[in-house]
Design a protein around this motif. Structure first.
Motif, PDB file in Angstrom:
ATOM      1  N   SER A   1      27.714  45.880  -1.528  1.00  0.00           N
ATOM      2  CA  SER A   1      27.505  46.743  -2.685  1.00  0.00           C
ATOM      3  C   SER A   1      27.105  45.923  -3.920  1.00  0.00           C
ATOM      4  O   SER A   1      26.182  46.286  -4.654  1.00  0.00           O
ATOM      5  N   ALA A   2      27.794  44.817  -4.146  1.00  0.00           N
ATOM      6  CA  ALA A   2      27.503  43.978  -5.314  1.00  0.00           C
ATOM      7  C   ALA A   2      26.091  43.398  -5.225  1.00  0.00           C
ATOM      8  O   ALA A   2      25.378  43.329  -6.236  1.00  0.00           O
ATOM      9  N   LEU A   3      25.678  43.000  -4.033  1.00  0.00           N
ATOM     10  CA  LEU A   3      24.322  42.463  -3.877  1.00  0.00           C
ATOM     11  C   LEU A   3      23.266  43.541  -4.094  1.00  0.00           C
ATOM     12  O   LEU A   3      22.200  43.270  -4.654  1.00  0.00           O
ATOM     13  N   GLU A   4      23.554  44.753  -3.696  1.00  0.00           N
ATOM     14  CA  GLU A   4      22.626  45.856  -3.952  1.00  0.00           C
ATOM     15  C   GLU A   4      22.517  46.128  -5.450  1.00  0.00           C
ATOM     16  O   GLU A   4      21.427  46.337  -5.978  1.00  0.00           O
ATOM     17  N   GLU A   5      23.649  46.099  -6.137  1.00  0.00           N
ATOM     18  CA  GLU A   5      23.647  46.376  -7.575  1.00  0.00           C
ATOM     19  C   GLU A   5      22.963  45.268  -8.381  1.00  0.00           C
ATOM     20  O   GLU A   5      22.379  45.538  -9.425  1.00  0.00           O
ATOM     21  N   THR A   6      23.051  44.035  -7.914  1.00  0.00           N
ATOM     22  CA  THR A   6      22.467  42.912  -8.661  1.00  0.00           C
ATOM     23  C   THR A   6      21.037  42.595  -8.242  1.00  0.00           C
ATOM     24  O   THR A   6      20.381  41.783  -8.897  1.00  0.00           O
ATOM     25  N   ALA A   7      20.540  43.223  -7.193  1.00  0.00           N
ATOM     26  CA  ALA A   7      19.199  42.910  -6.683  1.00  0.00           C
ATOM     27  C   ALA A   7      18.114  42.966  -7.762  1.00  0.00           C
ATOM     28  O   ALA A   7      17.296  42.038  -7.858  1.00  0.00           O
TER      29      ALA A   7
ATOM     30  N   ILE B   1      20.496  34.557  -5.198  1.00  0.00           N
ATOM     31  CA  ILE B   1      19.522  34.212  -6.242  1.00  0.00           C
ATOM     32  C   ILE B   1      18.535  33.189  -5.691  1.00  0.00           C
ATOM     33  O   ILE B   1      17.323  33.300  -5.897  1.00  0.00           O
ATOM     34  N   ALA B   2      19.034  32.212  -4.954  1.00  0.00           N
ATOM     35  CA  ALA B   2      18.167  31.195  -4.355  1.00  0.00           C
ATOM     36  C   ALA B   2      17.164  31.821  -3.395  1.00  0.00           C
ATOM     37  O   ALA B   2      15.998  31.405  -3.343  1.00  0.00           O
ATOM     38  N   GLN B   3      17.575  32.820  -2.639  1.00  0.00           N
ATOM     39  CA  GLN B   3      16.656  33.487  -1.719  1.00  0.00           C
ATOM     40  C   GLN B   3      15.523  34.186  -2.475  1.00  0.00           C
ATOM     41  O   GLN B   3      14.380  34.204  -2.003  1.00  0.00           O
ATOM     42  N   TYR B   4      15.827  34.724  -3.627  1.00  0.00           N
ATOM     43  CA  TYR B   4      14.761  35.332  -4.439  1.00  0.00           C
ATOM     44  C   TYR B   4      13.798  34.254  -4.936  1.00  0.00           C
ATOM     45  O   TYR B   4      12.582  34.454  -4.928  1.00  0.00           O
ATOM     46  N   PHE B   5      14.314  33.109  -5.377  1.00  0.00           N
ATOM     47  CA  PHE B   5      13.435  32.012  -5.780  1.00  0.00           C
ATOM     48  C   PHE B   5      12.559  31.582  -4.611  1.00  0.00           C
ATOM     49  O   PHE B   5      11.353  31.364  -4.772  1.00  0.00           O
ATOM     50  N   GLU B   6      13.159  31.453  -3.437  1.00  0.00           N
ATOM     51  CA  GLU B   6      12.411  31.069  -2.241  1.00  0.00           C
ATOM     52  C   GLU B   6      11.256  32.036  -1.991  1.00  0.00           C
ATOM     53  O   GLU B   6      10.136  31.618  -1.681  1.00  0.00           O
ATOM     54  N   ALA B   7      11.507  33.318  -2.152  1.00  0.00           N
ATOM     55  CA  ALA B   7      10.465  34.323  -1.917  1.00  0.00           C
ATOM     56  C   ALA B   7       9.307  34.163  -2.901  1.00  0.00           C
ATOM     57  O   ALA B   7       8.140  34.330  -2.524  1.00  0.00           O
ATOM     58  N   TYR B   8       9.600  33.835  -4.144  1.00  0.00           N
ATOM     59  CA  TYR B   8       8.539  33.699  -5.143  1.00  0.00           C
ATOM     60  C   TYR B   8       7.825  32.354  -5.066  1.00  0.00           C
ATOM     61  O   TYR B   8       6.620  32.289  -5.317  1.00  0.00           O
TER      62      TYR B   8
END
Length: 166
Positions: A10-16, A143-150
Motif C-alpha cells: 500500500s505504501a509503495l502504491e501511495e508513493t509511486a 526509488i532506485a528502481q525508478y532511477f534505473e528505469a529513467y
C-alpha cells in the motif's frame, strides 16, 4: 507484523507518483542531497551512497538532519535537489526543520513523509516503527528502481566493485 506485506504494498502504491517524479526530474542531476533524521538516517545514506552513487553513478550526498547546517545549507540554491525523508519518530522535528528550509530556498525539494500515508490498520503508537521499516525495507530500493528505469542503467552495473582489487 502480520500486515507487513500489505502495508509495504500500500505504501509503495501511495508513493509511486512521488518516486517517479523524483527520478524523472533528477536522473541526470549533477548532484543531489538526501536528508533524514534519527532512525531514517541510514536509509538516506543507503539511497545516496549505495543506490545513487554506486549503482547509478550520480553525485549524491547523505546528511543527518541534525548535521545539515552551515556548509550544507550554504550550497542549497533554487535548483539544488534535496530529498528529505520525514519519519514519525521523536526526531521528526529535525526533518521538518530541513523541509521548511528546503521549501524556502529550493524549487527542487522532494519530501517523503510517512505521515502522508494511510498505513491502514497501523495504530498511531506503532507508526514510528513502521515508518522506519518503510524507509529501510522498501522506499530506498524502490526509488532506485525508478532511477534505473529513467537512466537505463541496471542497478547491477558497477565500474569497480567485484571487478578490481582495492
Amino acid at each position: 507484523l502480520r500486515q507487513y506485506a500489505d502495508i509495504i504494498t500500500s505504501a509503495l502504491e501511495e508513493t509511486a507518483p512521488l518516486f517517479d517524479r523524483i527520478a524523472a526530474e533528477q536522473h541526470a542531476t549533477t548532484g543531489i542531497y538526501v536528508v533524514a533524521s534519527g532512525p531514517n538516517t541510514g536509509a538516506a545514506q543507503t539511497l545516496a551512497m549505495c543506490y545513487l552513487q554506486e549503482m547509478q553513478w550520480l553525485q549524491a550526498s547523505a546528511f543527518d538532519a541534525g548535521e545539515f547546517l552551515h556548509g550544507a545549507m550554504e550550497i542549497v540554491v533554487e535548483d539544488t535537489p534535496v530529498v528529505v525523508f520525514v519519519g514519525e519518530d521523536a526526531t521528526r522535528p529535525m526533518a521538518e526543520r530541513i523541509r521548511a528550509f528546503v521549501e524556502r530556498f529550493s524549487r527542487k525539494g522532494y519530501f517523503v513523509d510517512t505521515a502522508d500515508l494511510s498505513l491502514a490498520g497501523v495504530p498511531a503508537a506503532v507508526r514510528p516503527f513502521v515508518s522506519s521499516w518503510l524507509f529501510h525495507a522498501a522506499f530506498t530500493g524502490r526509488i532506485a528502481q525508478y532511477f534505473e528505469a529513467y537512466t537505463g542503467q541496471p542497478l547491477t552495473t558497477r565500474r569497480y566493485m567485484w571487478k578490481v582489487e582495492y
